[in-house]
Scaffold this active site. Sequence first.
Site, mmCIF file in Angstrom:
data_model
loop_
_atom_site.group_PDB
_atom_site.id
_atom_site.type_symbol
_atom_site.label_atom_id
_atom_site.label_comp_id
_atom_site.label_asym_id
_atom_site.label_seq_id
_atom_site.Cartn_x
_atom_site.Cartn_y
_atom_site.Cartn_z
ATOM 1 N N ASP A 53 -28.997 -62.886 84.915
ATOM 2 C CA ASP A 53 -28.298 -63.996 84.261
ATOM 3 C C ASP A 53 -27.097 -64.490 85.053
ATOM 4 O OD1 ASP A 53 -27.359 -61.410 83.578
ATOM 5 O OD2 ASP A 53 -26.293 -62.172 81.823
ATOM 6 N N GLU A 68 -27.021 -59.412 80.988
ATOM 7 C CA GLU A 68 -26.026 -58.380 81.286
ATOM 8 C C GLU A 68 -24.627 -58.878 80.980
ATOM 9 O OE1 GLU A 68 -22.966 -56.163 82.994
ATOM 10 O OE2 GLU A 68 -23.455 -58.151 83.768
#
Length: 391
Positions: free
Chosen positions: A80, A139
């Site tokens: 991400d 994350e």
Amino acid sequence: MINEKIKQAIQQYSEELTAIRRKLHSEPELSWEEENTTAFVCDYLENLGISYRRAVPTGVIATIEGGKPGKTVALRGDMDALSVEELNKDLPYASKTDGKMHACGHDAHTAMLLIAAKALNESKEELPGNVRLLFQPAEEVAEGAKAFVKQGAVDGVDNVFGIHIWSQMPTNKVSCPAGPSFASADLFTVTFKGRGGHGALPHACIDAAIVASSFVMNVQTIVSRTVDTLNPAVLTVGKMTVGTRFNVIAENAVIEGTVRCFDPQTRDHIEAQLKHYAEQAAAMYGATVKVDYIRGTQAVNNDEYSAKLVQKVAAEAFGADAVYFEKPTMGGEDFSEYMAEVPGSFALVGSGNPEKDTEWAHHHGKFNIDEDALVTGAELYAQYAWAYLTE
């Protein structure tokens, strides 16, 4: 211990590795929005003939099955991006999306893990055991690893290994000391309620601004006066919202912050003390208070065996000078969720190079990496898996 075939393969694929990283960098997706990244990873693995399954809602869990029986090691790369505006506008691979960029290196992690998978897959017939590949979403909001654990990402896994590109370390240095490396990261919200009124009549009110200010000024003494000085801890108030206008006594105050530490008992102590300080501040002025304390990531605590194996692999693969010992950071990492289930380690691979302007802090709009570090990271992934399974 070092597999020369894997080393040569990753060197051979270095240009492809850089190209993948640049593609992902230019197409950032935020946590739980990694649809295109997930599809790209799936297509890549499918072309390699590696079995995989899409996680829900995003992310990929794959397995390289070795030709011989043995243990299972998991390799994790997160995917991400962040809500950060890219300031490196002159890069040919700069973010194509305003307000989003890979400002933490997760694009590099995904690219390195894909190339590591390609190299390992070419040697799978000699591989005694299996390699689980975790292309993890979310994350940055500390939710992806928890979701992956619930979806069976580390079921049947004997050891787990992760890498983070690190701009504060020289390029190609590898750090993986035994013990704590990333802190636990918790969030708190403290809401004080007083009694509002006219600014000219404070005696008729309970000023939430005063209550909140008293709390903020005193709460730092939890760390400075109640925590063992040998147990590092940080308590930060990052946001305070109080009042509505200049001549109105504030009725409500909302304070938000974070707590970071390495020791579980210290974590428990700070949570209890924070609630106590908030209650006492409210009581002193006649206000009421509500405390919401959310436990985020746990501390990343490298298993001694795994950490020493990383150091040994790094020394043999890249030379003894590559082994580095970075100090622990108060930053958080949800890789700790895997380590709560399975022993393992989390390594840093340096990508800071002043000549290439890649020493900017993570999460900064000018963050970038020295792409020479990509080959080091990809090989470290693959050689660690090989070394663990063949030891």
